[in-house]
Scaffold this motif. Sequence first.
Motif, PDB file in Angstrom:
ATOM      1  N   SER A 239       0.858  -1.178   0.000  1.00 41.94           N
ATOM      2  CA  SER A 239       0.000   0.000   0.000  1.00 41.94           C
ATOM      3  C   SER A 239       0.899   1.234   0.000  1.00 41.94           C
ATOM      4  O   SER A 239       1.611   1.498   0.979  1.00 41.94           O
TER       5      SER A 239
ATOM      6  N   ASP B 260       1.721   5.067   0.186  1.00 44.07           N
ATOM      7  CA  ASP B 260       1.079   6.236   0.798  1.00 44.07           C
ATOM      8  C   ASP B 260       0.686   7.281  -0.236  1.00 44.07           C
ATOM      9  O   ASP B 260      -0.327   7.972  -0.072  1.00 44.07           O
TER      10      ASP B 260
ATOM     11  N   TYR C 238      -0.385   6.762  -3.238  1.00 46.66           N
ATOM     12  CA  TYR C 238      -1.532   6.314  -4.024  1.00 46.66           C
ATOM     13  C   TYR C 238      -2.338   5.329  -3.186  1.00 46.66           C
ATOM     14  O   TYR C 238      -2.312   4.110  -3.434  1.00 46.66           O
ATOM     15  N   PRO C 239      -3.037   5.798  -2.162  1.00 45.26           N
ATOM     16  CA  PRO C 239      -3.743   4.873  -1.269  1.00 45.26           C
ATOM     17  C   PRO C 239      -4.855   4.094  -1.952  1.00 45.26           C
ATOM     18  O   PRO C 239      -5.251   3.043  -1.472  1.00 45.26           O
ATOM     19  N   GLU C 240      -5.373   4.601  -3.078  1.00 48.49           N
ATOM     20  CA  GLU C 240      -6.466   3.903  -3.748  1.00 48.49           C
ATOM     21  C   GLU C 240      -5.968   2.815  -4.694  1.00 48.49           C
ATOM     22  O   GLU C 240      -6.763   2.085  -5.279  1.00 48.49           O
ATOM     23  N   HIS C 241      -4.648   2.716  -4.870  1.00 49.20           N
ATOM     24  CA  HIS C 241      -4.085   1.726  -5.774  1.00 49.20           C
ATOM     25  C   HIS C 241      -3.121   0.845  -4.990  1.00 49.20           C
ATOM     26  O   HIS C 241      -2.028   1.284  -4.606  1.00 49.20           O
ATOM     27  N   ASP C 242      -3.516  -0.404  -4.761  1.00 49.84           N
ATOM     28  CA  ASP C 242      -2.621  -1.360  -4.116  1.00 49.84           C
ATOM     29  C   ASP C 242      -1.708  -1.994  -5.155  1.00 49.84           C
ATOM     30  O   ASP C 242      -2.075  -2.168  -6.323  1.00 49.84           O
TER      31      ASP C 242
ATOM     32  N   ARG D  23       3.975   4.582 -11.548  1.00 47.99           N
ATOM     33  CA  ARG D  23       3.597   5.384 -10.384  1.00 47.99           C
ATOM     34  C   ARG D  23       4.679   5.363  -9.292  1.00 47.99           C
ATOM     35  O   ARG D  23       4.783   6.313  -8.516  1.00 47.99           O
TER      36      ARG D  23
END
Length: 399
Positions: free
Chosen positions: A313, A315, A317-321, A371
């Motif tokens: 996870s 930090d 990009y919290p919506e992208h694991d 990313r």
Amino acid sequence: MQRPRLVTAAPAERADPIDRRELQPEAPAAPADAAPAPQKARRAPGARKMLLGAAVVAALAGGGWYGYEWWTEGRFLVETDDAYVGADMAVVAPKISGYVESVAVADNAPVKAGEPLLNVDPADFRLALQAAEGKIATQQASIDRFDSQIAAAEAQTAQAKAQVDSASADRDRAAADYERAQQLVKSTYGSKQALDQAKADRDRTVAAVEAARAGVAAAEANRAVLAAQKGEAQRTLQEFETARAQRQRDLDATLIRAPFDGVIGNKAVQVGDYVTPGKRLMAVVPLDRVYVDANFKETQLAEVKPGAKVRLSVDAYPEHDVTGVVDSLAPASGAQFSLLPPENATGNFTKIVQRVPVRIRVDPQDVAKGRLRPGLSVIASVDTRTAPKLTSDAADLRR
């Protein structure tokens, strides 16, 4: 002795013929648009019990859900927030000194392997290369001269050998004449003078043979000297060729190229700067080869094995694991590789839980999204159920 209690009868309610409400002044009429005064809501005891019961049910449901999640998944996860994205970036530095003539890239620009990054003024290095090539040409001319001298020495050697053959023939003839003169003298047909002349001729021809042989030795020695000088010149030529190769490398080093595909970062050079060997100019970051280093506590390492799947996870990009796999474990804790490793055998001792770096290989599909950047904070969760089973030999080694 107790006092007697006096019981008095309540006086009968006196009938009041006058209505007291009629004596009170009438309140002023409220305006038509005035809102009615709020009345204090009264909550029935039954509603309170319902809310309390609902809260208890919600708490029990939440606790049950948490317990189910922990039993089915949470107890198999090993997690740490001491994890960061990393990459084996290259620091670009020159091998030579000089003034920067041009810079071909900008900050945060993508580059390909072999693409020019900057150019140092090559004029001085080109002149040095020309001087080295001139020395090589001069030395090659010297070697060619030695070849000619060696050829002449070989001719002289052949001539000296021919002279030896000629002198040997004269010696043989003179020896035969001397033998005949001796026979004539013994038979009284020859004179003593003729015998002396024949003897002198014999001795002269013998000396001529020795002289011719000495000439052959001198010619061969001269040829050997010339051959040795040629070998020395050839070794000097090799030194000059090595110097030319070094000058060529210096000239090539004036053009600095990207070592691999990546993105330019931390650029600290401009046109006109004077650079020296080892000076940091910029960095090339390979974003297609990023990884994660997670520092797990030593108490968490029992079930962390290479091959186990990891959920990352990020930090940023919290919506992208991001997914990954445990690649390897460091051979020692991070404290052992620090500048000043701890020395626990001296002074007072306080036990501190150590951390061991674990290298996590990120899924190539997640890497390709671009990313991840080195230095980003990550929360790494290792699923110990996905670790490959050890063979019997590997299990024995772990024991």
